[in-house]
Design an enzyme around this catalytic site. Structure first.
Site, mmCIF file in Angstrom:
data_model
loop_
_atom_site.group_PDB
_atom_site.id
_atom_site.type_symbol
_atom_site.label_atom_id
_atom_site.label_comp_id
_atom_site.label_asym_id
_atom_site.label_seq_id
_atom_site.Cartn_x
_atom_site.Cartn_y
_atom_site.Cartn_z
ATOM 1 N N CYS A 72 48.802 1.019 -24.527
ATOM 2 C CA CYS A 72 49.874 0.201 -23.982
ATOM 3 C C CYS A 72 51.134 0.417 -24.818
ATOM 4 O O CYS A 72 51.089 0.341 -26.037
ATOM 5 C CB CYS A 72 49.448 -1.263 -24.039
ATOM 6 S SG CYS A 72 50.749 -2.401 -23.653
ATOM 7 N N CYS A 78 53.908 -6.901 -28.574
ATOM 8 C CA CYS A 78 53.303 -8.030 -27.867
ATOM 9 C C CYS A 78 52.374 -8.847 -28.771
ATOM 10 O O CYS A 78 52.431 -10.069 -28.788
ATOM 11 C CB CYS A 78 52.564 -7.513 -26.644
ATOM 12 S SG CYS A 78 51.271 -8.559 -26.000
ATOM 13 N N CYS A 81 47.029 -7.765 -28.322
ATOM 14 C CA CYS A 81 45.933 -6.884 -28.733
ATOM 15 C C CYS A 81 46.178 -6.495 -30.182
ATOM 16 O O CYS A 81 47.190 -5.887 -30.484
ATOM 17 C CB CYS A 81 45.937 -5.587 -27.919
ATOM 18 S SG CYS A 81 45.621 -5.826 -26.188
ATOM 19 N N TYR A 324 28.181 -28.477 -25.813
ATOM 20 C CA TYR A 324 29.489 -27.835 -25.651
ATOM 21 C C TYR A 324 29.451 -27.004 -24.364
ATOM 22 O O TYR A 324 29.751 -25.815 -24.370
ATOM 23 C CB TYR A 324 29.840 -26.943 -26.852
ATOM 24 C CG TYR A 324 29.577 -27.579 -28.204
ATOM 25 C CD1 TYR A 324 30.576 -28.331 -28.824
ATOM 26 C CD2 TYR A 324 28.356 -27.440 -28.847
ATOM 27 C CE1 TYR A 324 30.345 -28.917 -30.066
ATOM 28 C CE2 TYR A 324 28.119 -28.029 -30.079
ATOM 29 C CZ TYR A 324 29.112 -28.767 -30.688
ATOM 30 O OH TYR A 324 28.879 -29.341 -31.919
ATOM 31 N N ASP A 395 27.183 -23.723 -27.713
ATOM 32 C CA ASP A 395 28.281 -22.753 -27.559
ATOM 33 C C ASP A 395 29.559 -23.437 -28.031
ATOM 34 O O ASP A 395 30.451 -23.733 -27.241
ATOM 35 C CB ASP A 395 28.386 -22.332 -26.080
ATOM 36 C CG ASP A 395 29.429 -21.247 -25.844
ATOM 37 O OD1 ASP A 395 29.991 -20.728 -26.826
ATOM 38 O OD2 ASP A 395 29.678 -20.910 -24.671
ATOM 39 N N CYS A 422 31.712 -18.070 -31.080
ATOM 40 C CA CYS A 422 32.928 -17.267 -30.960
ATOM 41 C C CYS A 422 33.572 -17.091 -32.339
ATOM 42 O O CYS A 422 34.672 -16.579 -32.453
ATOM 43 C CB CYS A 422 33.903 -17.913 -29.987
ATOM 44 S SG CYS A 422 34.330 -19.592 -30.422
#
Ligand code: SAH
Length: 497
Positions: A72, A78, A81, A324, A395, A422
């Protein structure tokens, strides 16, 4: 070293936020964005503290073998990423090692055991175009042209980019039509500085299995002028006839007249379609409205929750808790194979969606509670001390599980505990607690849900040991967690300054 001073450094490590780490002098640590492990770079100091500093990449002097040209063109500006300059293979290796090292260092899991239970990371065959949701701010460029794009990292300047490579190609077609419509009817984009103008954001979602598309315009007003023409252009009215290969199934606007960073307003007005689209994860159907939460990478989500299901080894006789639970993705996935599933989630709207999703799938053995897991679970257990719970799935958000929730799980003594995480640092902290409480780690499977970014998810199975009763739980070591978070906060503050 002072600000703007240039120096040469070899990048040897990577922070969890995706900054390259190199050392100079007596262990002075530098954090440098846009670099890759193995690069030797010329950098310029941007902030210098006592033992560490931040610097900006001036020039790559010697390229790492893992370095590649970002796909990109705006990747560096940006900031969405953080890893595009790294080959996908190297990204996967980095993420896998991050999970391993956190379990090793913070979780204190021995190498021998980790080698046995640790599975290779599940990556994507095609690590772009995986997001089913995109939100584009609408603005004007310096020449006054209406543009859609992204905020440049840490600012509110919009960089034009209608085709983010993480999103679907439809996005650009839809944005072009919206901008053409705005120009034709003199509809102004919202201006954050003056608080004037109408169109603030465009939200686009696509059901990857159903192909259905949803568009929601966030506007600084209560009415949308020329809405009919917009319906015509996006939803397959006469005006777009056979040009409409990209047809929008649900079009609405959301009223947001506050001067705020929050994107969506709470009021939604439908212009076309039923107010929602549908999609499937596995064989479970989900109804998605503009405000609902839905996993953004459905392909990897299916692999991750598939791992959770596989690890749980359900036979149809089990009682399961899903803590969760959000909109009930895991609960509904598991309910097909379990006797009964209980879900708990703190956001009432998510539970409303979970109940509705259960209903449209004809699922009757899933029951949902609104509230904090650490309150609802102990209360339920007090009322049902005799009820056997076979599997607990969690989670949690990045901060991990609350100690009260973990302690109650241990008391409830499920045979299996599936932990979907996560943030592998808090996963590791919680694993340490659970291992001190009579649970042993059996599988660890990292899943790359967010290619090109630093994030990584992990699905982990813990099983209850026969002599679990003899264990005395450690205090949950929140300190580890805060040490990590403080360092991150520090970095964030530095970034914001
Ligand atoms: N599996 C879910 C997503 C989980 S994300 C799904 O697919 O929908 C973590 C969820 O935990 C979020 O929905 C968040 O709102 C919720 N949450 C955060 N703190 C909580 C708490 N103390 N108790 C219960 N839920 C909580």
């Amino acid at each position: 070293m002072t600000k703007n001073e240039q120096f040469t450094v070899k990048i040897e490590d990577f922070s969890s936020e995706g900054l390259g780490i190199g050392k100079t002098g007596e262990g002075f640590v530098w954090f440098i964005k846009d670099t890759v492990i193995g690069d030797t770079v010329l950098a310029a100091a941007t902030k210098v503290k006592k033992n560490y500093g931040f610097a900006r990449l001036v020039k790559v002097l010697e390229k790492s073998d893992d370095r590649q040209e970002p796909e990109c063109v705006i990747a560096r500006r940006c900031g969405g990423c953080q890893l595009q300059q790294m080959s996908y293979e190297a990204q996967l290796k980095f993420k896998q090692e991050k999970v391993y090292n956190n379990l090793r260092r913070i979780g204190e899991v021995e190498d021998g055991l980790l080698h046995e239970v640790f599975e290779p990371i599940v990556g994507m065959a095609e690590p772009f175009r995986y997001r089913n949701k995109a939100q584009f701010p609408i603005s004007r460029d310096k020449e006054g042209k209406i543009i859609a794009g992204f905020y440049a990292g840490r600012t509110h300047d919009v960089i034009e980019c209608e085709d983010c490579l993480l999103g679907v190609t439809d996005n650009k077609v839809i944005l072009d039509r919206i901008i053409t419509w705005m120009e034709a009817f003199n509809i102004d984009p919202y201006d954050e500085k003056t608080g004037k103008g109408l169109v603030r954001h465009v939200l686009i979602r696509k059901g990857f299995t159903t192909g259905q598309r949803m568009v929601c315009l966030v506007i600084n007003g209560t009415e949308l002028p020329h809405g009919e023409e917009l319906v015509g252009s996006l939803c397959g009215g006469n005006e777009c006839s056979d040009l409409c290969d990209v047809k929008v199934d649900s079009l609405s606007f959301s009223v947001n007249m506050e001067r705020t960073n929050v994107i969506m307003g709470t009021k939604i007005v439908d212009l076309y379609g039923p107010g929602f689209i549908e999609d499937f994860i596995g064989d479970v159907k989900f109804r998605i409205s503009p405000l609902s939460f839905y996993q953004v990478n459905p392909v990897q989500t299916e692999k991750m929750y598939g791992a959770a299901l596989e690890f749980a080894e359900l036979k149809g006789t089990e009682n399961v808790w899903d803590l969760y639970c959000g909109i009930g993705t895991i609960s509904l996935f598991m309910s097909r194979k379990a006797k009964h599933v209980y879900g708990v989630e703190i956001i009432p709207e998510a539970i409303r969606d979970a109940r509705q999703n259960a209903e449209i799938n004809g699922i009757e053995n899933a029951e949902f509670y609104v509230g904090a897991a650490e309150e609802v679970l102990p209360e339920w257990y007090e009322k049902h001390p005799k009820e056997r719970i076979d599997v607990v799935c969690v989670d949690p958000p990045r901060k991990g599980c609350d100690e009260k929730a973990l302690a109650t799980i241990v008391q409830m003594a499920p045979e299996k505990l599936v932990y979907v995480s996560c943030d592998s640092a808090t996963l590791a902290r919680d694993v340490k607690y659970l291992r001190s409480s009579g649970y042993e780690i059996k599988h660890v499977r990292p899943v790359d849900n967010f290619p090109q970014t630093v994030h990584v998810e992990t699905c982990c199975l813990l099983e209850r040991l026969r002599n679990a009763k003899d264990y005395i739980p450690l205090k949950l070591d929140m300190e580890d967690y805060y040490k990590i978070k403080d360092a991150e906060e520090d970095k964030k503050n530095d970034k914001n300054n």
